[in-house]
Design a protein around this motif. Structure first.
Motif, PDB file in Angstrom:
ATOM      1  N   ILE A 195      75.635  16.472  54.468  1.00  0.00           N
ATOM      2  CA  ILE A 195      75.537  17.894  54.779  1.00  0.00           C
ATOM      3  C   ILE A 195      76.806  18.624  54.346  1.00  0.00           C
ATOM      4  CG2 ILE A 195      75.317  19.577  56.657  1.00  0.00           C
ATOM      5  CD1 ILE A 195      73.560  17.514  58.121  1.00  0.00           C
ATOM      6  N   LEU A 196      77.940  18.004  54.561  1.00  0.00           N
ATOM      7  CA  LEU A 196      79.210  18.603  54.150  1.00  0.00           C
ATOM      8  C   LEU A 196      79.245  18.821  52.638  1.00  0.00           C
ATOM      9  CD1 LEU A 196      81.696  19.278  55.994  1.00  0.00           C
ATOM     10  CD2 LEU A 196      82.796  17.273  54.996  1.00  0.00           C
TER      11      LEU A 196
ATOM     12  N   GLY B 106      77.053  29.538  62.799  1.00  0.00           N
ATOM     13  CA  GLY B 106      78.459  29.564  62.402  1.00  0.00           C
ATOM     14  C   GLY B 106      79.233  30.648  63.124  1.00  0.00           C
ATOM     15  N   LEU B 107      78.575  31.327  64.072  1.00  0.00           N
ATOM     16  CA  LEU B 107      79.226  32.366  64.876  1.00  0.00           C
ATOM     17  C   LEU B 107      79.355  31.970  66.338  1.00  0.00           C
ATOM     18  CD1 LEU B 107      77.361  35.496  63.425  1.00  0.00           C
ATOM     19  CD2 LEU B 107      79.695  34.762  62.884  1.00  0.00           C
ATOM     20  N   VAL B 108      78.509  31.041  66.773  1.00  0.00           N
ATOM     21  CA  VAL B 108      78.536  30.557  68.158  1.00  0.00           C
ATOM     22  C   VAL B 108      78.390  29.037  68.144  1.00  0.00           C
ATOM     23  CG1 VAL B 108      77.503  32.674  69.083  1.00  0.00           C
ATOM     24  CG2 VAL B 108      76.034  30.770  68.416  1.00  0.00           C
ATOM     25  N   GLY B 109      78.710  28.423  69.264  1.00  0.00           N
ATOM     26  CA  GLY B 109      78.468  26.991  69.390  1.00  0.00           C
ATOM     27  C   GLY B 109      76.993  26.723  69.609  1.00  0.00           C
ATOM     28  N   LEU B 110      76.467  25.719  68.920  1.00  0.00           N
ATOM     29  CA  LEU B 110      75.041  25.398  69.013  1.00  0.00           C
ATOM     30  C   LEU B 110      74.915  23.891  69.208  1.00  0.00           C
ATOM     31  CD1 LEU B 110      72.248  26.750  68.775  1.00  0.00           C
ATOM     32  CD2 LEU B 110      72.293  26.215  66.336  1.00  0.00           C
ATOM     33  N   PRO B 111      74.457  23.439  70.379  1.00  0.00           N
ATOM     34  CA  PRO B 111      74.378  21.998  70.645  1.00  0.00           C
ATOM     35  C   PRO B 111      73.534  21.258  69.610  1.00  0.00           C
ATOM     36  CG  PRO B 111      73.955  23.259  72.640  1.00  0.00           C
ATOM     37  CD  PRO B 111      73.953  24.243  71.506  1.00  0.00           C
ATOM     38  N   LEU B 112      73.872  19.998  69.403  1.00  0.00           N
ATOM     39  CA  LEU B 112      73.129  19.071  68.546  1.00  0.00           C
ATOM     40  C   LEU B 112      73.234  19.423  67.061  1.00  0.00           C
ATOM     41  CD1 LEU B 112      69.866  18.677  70.703  1.00  0.00           C
ATOM     42  CD2 LEU B 112      71.973  17.324  70.804  1.00  0.00           C
ATOM     43  N   THR B 113      74.245  20.171  66.670  1.00  0.00           N
ATOM     44  CA  THR B 113      74.384  20.554  65.255  1.00  0.00           C
ATOM     45  C   THR B 113      75.824  20.353  64.763  1.00  0.00           C
ATOM     46  OG1 THR B 113      74.950  22.872  65.714  1.00  0.00           O
ATOM     47  CG2 THR B 113      72.600  22.332  65.544  1.00  0.00           C
ATOM     48  N   ALA B 114      76.487  19.295  65.199  1.00  0.00           N
ATOM     49  CA  ALA B 114      77.921  19.140  64.935  1.00  0.00           C
ATOM     50  C   ALA B 114      78.278  19.323  63.462  1.00  0.00           C
ATOM     51  CB  ALA B 114      78.396  17.774  65.425  1.00  0.00           C
ATOM     52  N   THR B 115      77.630  18.569  62.589  1.00  0.00           N
ATOM     53  CA  THR B 115      77.974  18.641  61.167  1.00  0.00           C
ATOM     54  C   THR B 115      77.552  19.971  60.568  1.00  0.00           C
ATOM     55  OG1 THR B 115      77.747  16.250  60.954  1.00  0.00           O
ATOM     56  CG2 THR B 115      77.664  17.538  58.935  1.00  0.00           C
TER      57      THR B 115
ATOM     58  N   GLU C 271      78.119  12.500  69.522  1.00  0.00           N
ATOM     59  CA  GLU C 271      78.593  11.114  69.457  1.00  0.00           C
ATOM     60  C   GLU C 271      77.656  10.207  68.659  1.00  0.00           C
ATOM     61  OE1 GLU C 271      78.652   9.086  73.232  1.00  0.00           O
ATOM     62  OE2 GLU C 271      77.070  10.385  74.023  1.00  0.00           O
ATOM     63  N   GLN C 272      76.462  10.704  68.344  1.00  0.00           N
ATOM     64  CA  GLN C 272      75.520   9.899  67.574  1.00  0.00           C
ATOM     65  C   GLN C 272      75.372  10.373  66.127  1.00  0.00           C
ATOM     66  OE1 GLN C 272      71.776   9.637  69.683  1.00  0.00           O
ATOM     67  NE2 GLN C 272      72.776   9.161  71.628  1.00  0.00           N
ATOM     68  N   GLU C 273      76.080  11.436  65.759  1.00  0.00           N
ATOM     69  CA  GLU C 273      75.989  11.933  64.384  1.00  0.00           C
ATOM     70  C   GLU C 273      76.494  10.862  63.429  1.00  0.00           C
ATOM     71  OE1 GLU C 273      74.312  14.069  62.718  1.00  0.00           O
ATOM     72  OE2 GLU C 273      75.436  15.948  62.814  1.00  0.00           O
ATOM     73  N   SER C 274      75.717  10.566  62.396  1.00  0.00           N
ATOM     74  CA  SER C 274      76.074   9.477  61.490  1.00  0.00           C
ATOM     75  C   SER C 274      77.044   9.939  60.405  1.00  0.00           C
ATOM     76  CB  SER C 274      74.813   8.925  60.817  1.00  0.00           C
ATOM     77  OG  SER C 274      74.276   9.881  59.909  1.00  0.00           O
ATOM     78  N   GLN C 275      77.778   9.005  59.878  1.00  0.00           N
ATOM     79  CA  GLN C 275      78.686   9.304  58.770  1.00  0.00           C
ATOM     80  C   GLN C 275      77.897   9.777  57.559  1.00  0.00           C
ATOM     81  OE1 GLN C 275      81.486   6.222  57.790  1.00  0.00           O
ATOM     82  NE2 GLN C 275      82.028   7.148  55.825  1.00  0.00           N
ATOM     83  N   GLU C 276      76.703   9.195  57.371  1.00  0.00           N
ATOM     84  CA  GLU C 276      75.854   9.599  56.243  1.00  0.00           C
ATOM     85  C   GLU C 276      75.469  11.072  56.352  1.00  0.00           C
ATOM     86  OE1 GLU C 276      71.589   8.347  54.132  1.00  0.00           O
ATOM     87  OE2 GLU C 276      72.154   7.524  56.080  1.00  0.00           O
TER      88      GLU C 276
ATOM     89  N   SER D 193      69.703  21.361  56.426  1.00  0.00           N
ATOM     90  CA  SER D 193      69.566  21.750  57.830  1.00  0.00           C
ATOM     91  C   SER D 193      70.236  20.734  58.742  1.00  0.00           C
ATOM     92  CB  SER D 193      68.085  21.881  58.194  1.00  0.00           C
ATOM     93  OG  SER D 193      67.421  20.639  57.999  1.00  0.00           O
ATOM     94  N   ALA D 194      70.328  21.099  60.020  1.00  0.00           N
ATOM     95  CA  ALA D 194      70.944  20.238  61.015  1.00  0.00           C
ATOM     96  C   ALA D 194      70.094  18.992  61.255  1.00  0.00           C
ATOM     97  CB  ALA D 194      71.120  21.003  62.330  1.00  0.00           C
ATOM     98  N   THR D 195      70.749  17.941  61.723  1.00  0.00           N
ATOM     99  CA  THR D 195      70.053  16.684  61.996  1.00  0.00           C
ATOM    100  C   THR D 195      69.591  16.580  63.444  1.00  0.00           C
ATOM    101  OG1 THR D 195      72.206  15.640  62.408  1.00  0.00           O
ATOM    102  CG2 THR D 195      71.263  15.409  60.202  1.00  0.00           C
ATOM    103  N   ALA D 196      69.969  17.532  64.300  1.00  0.00           N
ATOM    104  CA  ALA D 196      69.576  17.558  65.718  1.00  0.00           C
ATOM    105  C   ALA D 196      69.953  16.268  66.425  1.00  0.00           C
ATOM    106  CB  ALA D 196      68.079  17.827  65.855  1.00  0.00           C
TER     107      ALA D 196
END
Length: 269
Positions: A113-114, A148-157, A103-108, A96-99
C-alpha cells in the motif's frame, strides 16, 4: 476565470488510476471542460474500456505503473512527445485499506500500500515538476482521503499513506509556488466506486450512510468537480489546500449517528 465549458481549454492533464471510479469521472470532467486527458493504469484492457466510455479524440490511455520511477519517466516522455506539455497531474491511483487491527497489519500490506499510495505519488511529483517548471507552471492534485484528516480504526497503513500525502502536498506547495506550480490535495469521504463496492459493500442512495451528515455516499463525479476546479485557473490562488469532499463527515459526528433518526428529527426538524 473560465466557464465550465472551456476553463481547461488547451490544458493537458495526466490522471493515474484513471480507468474507473474517481479517476474516470475526473477524466470525463476534464474533457467536458475543454481539456485533453491521458488516463493511466496497469491493465490495457481496462484502458480500452475507459477510452470507449470517454469517447473522445482528446482522451488517451497509457499503460503505467506508478510504483516505478522508470515507468514515470517513460510516461512523461510519451506525453511530452505527443502533446508537448503537461499542465495538470492528478495522483489518483491507490490501494484501499486492508481492514486489519494495527497489531495484525502485515508487512506485505504495509509495503504494498505504501508503494502505491505514497511512494507512487512521490515518484510522480518528482517526475512532473521539471516538465511543469519548464512550461512555466502547472497544477498537481493529490487524491488523499477523509481518512487522512482524522483517525480511522483498522486502517493503519492506508491512513499512514493518506496522512503522508498531506505532508508531501504542503511541502511541495511551499517550494514550488514561485515556479507557478500549485499543489493541493482532495480528501474524499465514502464514494460509490467499483473498488468500494468490492471492498466495503458500499450502496448508493439516500439514508445509506448515516456517518455522513448528508446521509449518503458520494458519486465519483462529485469528487471530480473538486479535482477539476483545482486543475483550472479558477484556483489560481489556491495552493497547499486540503479540500474535504466528504458530506460533512470530518466536521463532526452526524446528528443521526449520535442521536438516532427519531430524536435527531424531533430536535432538528
Amino acid at each position: 476565470m473560465g466557464t465550465l465549458e472551456n476553463r481547461l481549454q488547451g490544458k493537458v492533464v495526466v490522471i493515474t488510476g484513471g480507468t474507473s471510479g474517481i479517476g474516470l469521472a475526473a477524466a470525463a470532467r476534464v474533457l467536458e471542460e475543454g481539456g485533453t486527458v491521458v488516463v493511466t493504469g496497469r491493465d490495457s484492457g481496462r484502458g480500452a474500456d475507459a477510452l470507449a466510455e470517454l469517447d473522445s479524440g482528446r482522451a488517451h490511455f497509457a499503460q503505467h505503473d506508478v510504483t516505478s520511477r522508470e515507468s514515470w519517466r517513460v510516461l512523461l516522455d510519451q506525453v511530452a512527445e505527443r502533446h508537448g506539455r503537461v499542465d495538470g497531474l492528478v495522483n489518483n491511483a491507490g490501494r484501499s485499506a486492508t481492514a486489519a487491527p494495527f497489531e495484525q497489519e502485515s508487512q506485505e500490506a504495509w509495503e504494498g500500500i505504501l508503494a502505491t499510495n505514497l511512494s507512487g505519488v512521490f515518484h510522480g511529483m518528482q517526475a512532473v515538476i521539471p516538465v511543469m517548471r519548464e512550461a512555466g507552471g502547472g497544477s498537481i492534485v493529490n487524491v488523499s482521503s477523509a481518512g487522512g484528516l482524522v483517525g480511522l480504526p483498522l486502517t493503519a497503513t492506508y491512513a499512514a499513506t493518506k496522512w503522508g500525502l498531506r505532508g508531501l502536498t504542503r511541502v511541495a506547495a511551499l517550494e514550488l509556488a514561485h515556479r507557478g506550480i500549485r499543489v493541493n490535495s482532495v480528501h474524499p469521504g465514502m464514494v460509490y466506486t467499483p473498488m468500494t463496492v468490492e471492498s466495503a459493500g458500499v450502496v448508493e442512495g439516500e439514508g445509506n450512510y448515516p456517518p455522513a451528515p448528508v446521509g449518503r455516499v458520494a458519486g465519483a463525479g462529485e469528487i471530480a468537480g473538486a479535482i477539476t476546479y483545482l486543475l483550472s485557473d479558477d484556483a489560481s490562488y489556491t495552493t497547499g489546500a486540503e479540500i474535504a469532499v466528504d458530506g460533512g463527515w470530518t466536521a463532526g459526528i452526524s446528528p443521526r449517528a449520535l442521536l438516532g433518526d427519531e430524536l435527531a428529527a424531533a430536535l432538528l426538524g
